[in-house]
Each structure stands twice: as structure tokens, then as C-alpha cells.
Write an enzyme that holds these catalytic residues in place. Structure first.
Site, PDB file in Angstrom:
ATOM      1  N   HIS A  51       0.831  -1.194   0.000  1.00 51.43           N
ATOM      2  CA  HIS A  51       0.000   0.000   0.000  1.00 51.43           C
ATOM      3  C   HIS A  51       0.870   1.251   0.000  1.00 51.43           C
ATOM      4  O   HIS A  51       2.084   1.190   0.225  1.00 51.43           O
ATOM      5  CB  HIS A  51      -0.932  -0.013   1.207  1.00 51.43           C
ATOM      6  CG  HIS A  51      -1.996  -1.069   1.123  1.00 51.43           C
ATOM      7  ND1 HIS A  51      -3.050  -1.144   2.008  1.00 51.43           N
ATOM      8  CD2 HIS A  51      -2.187  -2.088   0.245  1.00 51.43           C
ATOM      9  CE1 HIS A  51      -3.832  -2.168   1.694  1.00 51.43           C
ATOM     10  NE2 HIS A  51      -3.318  -2.757   0.627  1.00 51.43           N
ATOM     11  N   GLU A  53       1.171   3.757   2.094  1.00 48.51           N
ATOM     12  CA  GLU A  53       1.857   4.076   3.345  1.00 48.51           C
ATOM     13  C   GLU A  53       3.139   3.258   3.505  1.00 48.51           C
ATOM     14  O   GLU A  53       4.166   3.778   3.955  1.00 48.51           O
ATOM     15  CB  GLU A  53       0.930   3.795   4.540  1.00 48.51           C
ATOM     16  CG  GLU A  53      -0.358   4.602   4.525  1.00 48.51           C
ATOM     17  CD  GLU A  53      -1.516   3.861   3.888  1.00 48.51           C
ATOM     18  OE1 GLU A  53      -2.642   3.983   4.380  1.00 48.51           O
ATOM     19  OE2 GLU A  53      -1.290   3.165   2.865  1.00 48.51           O
ATOM     20  N   CYS A  80      -5.692   1.349   6.311  1.00 46.64           N
ATOM     21  CA  CYS A  80      -6.480   0.146   6.580  1.00 46.64           C
ATOM     22  C   CYS A  80      -6.119  -0.432   7.943  1.00 46.64           C
ATOM     23  O   CYS A  80      -5.008  -0.255   8.440  1.00 46.64           O
ATOM     24  CB  CYS A  80      -6.272  -0.886   5.478  1.00 46.64           C
ATOM     25  SG  CYS A  80      -4.582  -1.507   5.351  1.00 46.64           S
ATOM     26  N   ALA A 159     -19.339   8.976 -29.907  1.00 42.60           N
ATOM     27  CA  ALA A 159     -18.887  10.032 -30.810  1.00 42.60           C
ATOM     28  C   ALA A 159     -20.059  10.434 -31.688  1.00 42.60           C
ATOM     29  O   ALA A 159     -20.819   9.586 -32.161  1.00 42.60           O
ATOM     30  CB  ALA A 159     -17.728   9.538 -31.670  1.00 42.60           C
ATOM     31  N   ARG A 192     -10.186   3.454 -21.921  1.00 45.56           N
ATOM     32  CA  ARG A 192     -10.433   2.019 -21.756  1.00 45.56           C
ATOM     33  C   ARG A 192      -9.452   1.393 -20.776  1.00 45.56           C
ATOM     34  O   ARG A 192      -9.802   0.525 -19.986  1.00 45.56           O
ATOM     35  CB  ARG A 192     -10.328   1.308 -23.110  1.00 45.56           C
ATOM     36  CG  ARG A 192     -11.464   1.612 -24.073  1.00 45.56           C
ATOM     37  CD  ARG A 192     -11.200   0.953 -25.414  1.00 45.56           C
ATOM     38  NE  ARG A 192     -12.240   1.253 -26.391  1.00 45.56           N
ATOM     39  CZ  ARG A 192     -12.185   0.908 -27.678  1.00 45.56           C
ATOM     40  NH1 ARG A 192     -11.109   0.262 -28.139  1.00 45.56           N
ATOM     41  NH2 ARG A 192     -13.174   1.220 -28.493  1.00 45.56           N
ATOM     42  N   THR A 204     -23.619  -2.658 -32.907  1.00 39.14           N
ATOM     43  CA  THR A 204     -22.302  -2.018 -32.956  1.00 39.14           C
ATOM     44  C   THR A 204     -21.249  -2.989 -33.482  1.00 39.14           C
ATOM     45  O   THR A 204     -20.398  -2.631 -34.299  1.00 39.14           O
ATOM     46  CB  THR A 204     -21.896  -1.501 -31.568  1.00 39.14           C
ATOM     47  OG1 THR A 204     -22.816  -0.492 -31.161  1.00 39.14           O
ATOM     48  CG2 THR A 204     -20.493  -0.924 -31.570  1.00 39.14           C
ATOM     49  N   GLY A 295     -24.409   0.717 -29.241  1.00 41.09           N
ATOM     50  CA  GLY A 295     -24.851   1.893 -29.983  1.00 41.09           C
ATOM     51  C   GLY A 295     -25.882   2.771 -29.285  1.00 41.09           C
ATOM     52  O   GLY A 295     -26.063   2.726 -28.073  1.00 41.09           O
TER      53      GLY A 295
END
Length: 351
Positions: A51, A53, A80, A159, A192, A204, A295
Site C-alpha cells: 500500500h 503508506e 487500513c 462520438a 479504456r 455495434t 450503440g
């Protein structure tokens, strides 16, 4: 800007470097301050690693280790207090006898939820909370949405032309289908790489045969989610890139459940609230964020059901005059910027 905000801003800069590789963990930035100077800093390692820290304290050089106990630790998220893939960070802070901890925001994950702060206070450490809290929550918005609302963070993206179409009238205009330019394409692929899954509908895939990968930007490919009601595409899967081995594909259909080597089909009821069903399926699979790429009908379903957190509209500089209309929404004001000749507008759902 006061001292707390200055050092918490640095925590946020560091934490941003840990995304998306830290997911499904949150990414935490931490800086250790002695005599108003940074002597250590770090951020969350890729999932399963240390982590923020831990990396921060470990970064302190030998010469400065004697100052750790007299230092102030700034951390963007509450340390945590439970054992997961790594030991509790709160215990590490206590062992190092750090005198003061400044926290950006509380971790609402049930295993932490204030327990980390309480453990520090019980050990006699001064704790300050709520510094740049809004910004700290925004950085880990996927994590917080997943644990607080029990669903993924939803991003709708499409788009459109200046006259409001997402595709031309017919396939004879196929060479003109691409609405935006190369810079916007790279922006989409970066987007993405930041999310855990991406969803499209049957039409699509039939029109564009997308691979839905991050090929124009370094990063992990998201899990691909396909709405294939009648398994029309699956039955001719060799013709479509969405079923290749570059990423796992989840097929939501109205016929049956099955699992192959790299793909899985789950039966859903297309006559009922589809976004809600998708939300529950992805939550069970631990998927914290989803891009809905279309779509138009699929996107409109999420808009009408108010199942979205961000809406990213990419507007190119061309017109189609006729074609498939873009999704309808009544939002006017969003964050706008240009990518070459393309305008990008990001709306936030405030409802």
C-alpha cells in the site's frame, strides 16, 4: 493554500500514478513530512502489492530514518486496519511511532470505515481528517461507488457529428463512419485502460467489428461485455474480433448460460430493467467500472434508466445530414476541452 492542502495535493498526484493497476483496491498516495520537508513518499503498488503508506515509509533514506517518529504522515485515504493481501497499514504507522497523521478521506469499505483512524487515536497518534476530502473521493470514485452503492461506476461514451448523428445513413458511406480523429482515438484507448469493463450491443459489433482493446495506448484491456440477445454473434464468432483472445468477453443473452476457455455467457431477461441486471452481474464479479460504448439504443437505455455516473460525448467536425441519431439527453453544461478538431464534453450525473 495552507500546508495541509499543499501536502495532500502531493498525495493526490502520487495516488493518480497507482491507477488503474491498483484496482480493485483504491490507490493511495502518502508523504512523510519532517521539518516541513518531504522525507518519504509513495503510492499503492499494483493489486496484491504494498500500500501507499508502506511504500512511503520504505522510501525514507537511511540518513532520515531517525526522523520518522517525529514526522507527520499525509495520506489520501484512511489507513487500513484489517489483514487482506497485506498487513494493516495502521499497525505499521503505530510501530514506527509516527506522531501525527493527516487523512484526506475516510475509507467507507466496511472492513475499514473509521476503524483505522480509531486505532491510530487509541495509540496516542494525533489524527486530522477531511483535508481535500472531495478531491480524494473523486480520485477513487470507482472504489467508493462499488462499495457504497453496490454497483460499478458507469461511464457512457459516444462520438457524434456536429448535426447529432453517430453513424451515416447507409453502408455506402462506410468510409466516412469515423467521426473523430487520431488524438481522440488515443484518448478513448487511454480511457479504456482506466476501466475494468466495456459494453457494446449487437448492432455495434455488426457495423464496426470492434476489438474494444487498448491497442493505441499502453495498459490492460478491459473485460468486454456484449449484449447478444439471441446469440446471433456467438454462433458466428470466428467473424468478430470481440471473441478473439486479446481479452475476456462476457456475453449477456436471453438464451442460456455457458462458459468456454476465454468467454462466458450469462442469461438475462431483456424484457426487464437491463442496466440493473448488468449492474448486479458485474458487482458479483467484482468489476468496479464499466464503459458503455453503444450503440445509440443501448446508450439510451442507460440514460433513460438514469444508470450512469459520467457521460463522455466526443463531437467531430463533420456532418452526416442523415443517419443514426445520437442518444438524447437534456444536459447543457459539462467540462469541455478540444482534442485537435474534436470537442470532448464530460457530464457528471448529479441526481
Amino acid at each position: 493554500m495552507n500546508t495541509h492542502k499543499i501536502f495532500m495535493t502531493r498525495c493526490l498526484e502520487l495516488a493518480s500514478k497507482g491507477l488503474p493497476s491498483a484496482m480493485p483496491n483504491p490507490s493511495v498516495g502518502a508523504v512523510l513530512i519532517f521539518d516541513n520537508k518531504i522525507i518519504g513518499e509513495g503510492y499503492t503498488s499494483p493489486f496484491g502489492g504494498s500500500h501507499g503508506e508502506v511504500n512511503c515509509i520504505n522510501s525514507v533514506n537511511e540518513e532520515n530514518k531517525k526522523f520518522i517518529s517525529d514526522s507527520t504522515l499525509y495520506v489520501s485515504l484512511e489507513p487500513c486496519s484489517h489483514f487482506g493481501k497485506t498487513p494493516p497499514c495502521a499497525d505499521l504507522i503505530i510501530r514506527n511511532k509516527i506522531k501525527k497523521v493527516v487523512i484526506g478521506c475516510t475509507d467507507t469499505f466496511s472492513e475499514v470505515a473509521g476503524k483505522g483512524s480509531e486505532r491510530l487515536k487509541t495509540a496516542g497518534i494525533e489524527v486530522v481528517t477531511g483535508v481535500l476530502e472531495k478531491e480524494c473521493r473523486e480520485l477513487n470514485k470507482r472504489f467508493f461507488t462499488f462499495h457504497e452503492k453496490k454497483r460499478p461506476y458507469f461511464l457512457l461514451k459516444w462520438a457524434q457529428t456536429q448535426d447529432g448523428f453517430i453513424a451515416p445513413e447507409s453502408e455506402k458511406h462506410n468510409k466516412e463512419r469515423w467521426i473523430t480523429g487520431d488524438k481522440t482515438s488515443q484518448f478513448v484507448h487511454k480511457m479504456r485502460s482506466n476501466e475494468m469493463a466495456i459494453l457494446v450491443g449487437t448492432n455495434t459489433v455488426l457495423a464496426d467489428n470492434p476489438s474494444l482493446t487498448t491497442r493505441n495506448y499502453p495498459g490492460e484491456n478491459p473485460v468486454r461485455i456484449l449484449l447478444d440477445r439471441e446469440l446471433k454473434l456467438w454462433n458466428q464468432k470466428e467473424n468478430f474480433s470481440i471473441f478473439d483472445e486479446s481479452a475476456r468477453t462476457l456475453i449477456l443473452n436471453g438464451e442460456l448460460d455457458f462458459e468456454s476457455e476465454s468467454n462466458q455467457a450469462i442469461k438475462v431477461d431483456f424484457s426487464k430493467n437491463l442496466p440493473e441486471q448488468i449492474s448486479k452481474i458485474l458487482y458479483k464479479k467484482g468489476i468496479q467500472s464499466l464503459i458503455v460504448e453503444g450503440g445509440s439504443r443501448t446508450l439510451q437505455t442507460f440514460i433513460d434508466a438514469n444508470f450512469w455516473d459520467e457521460m463522455i460525448v466526443l463531437e467531430g467536425d463533420k456532418n452526416f445530414e442523415k443517419g443514426i441519431k445520437a442518444p438524447i439527453h437534456n444536459l447543457r453544461y459539462g467540462n469541455e476541452f478540444m482534442l485537435g478538431k474534436d470537442k470532448v464534453t464530460i457530464f457528471k450525473n448529479k441526481k
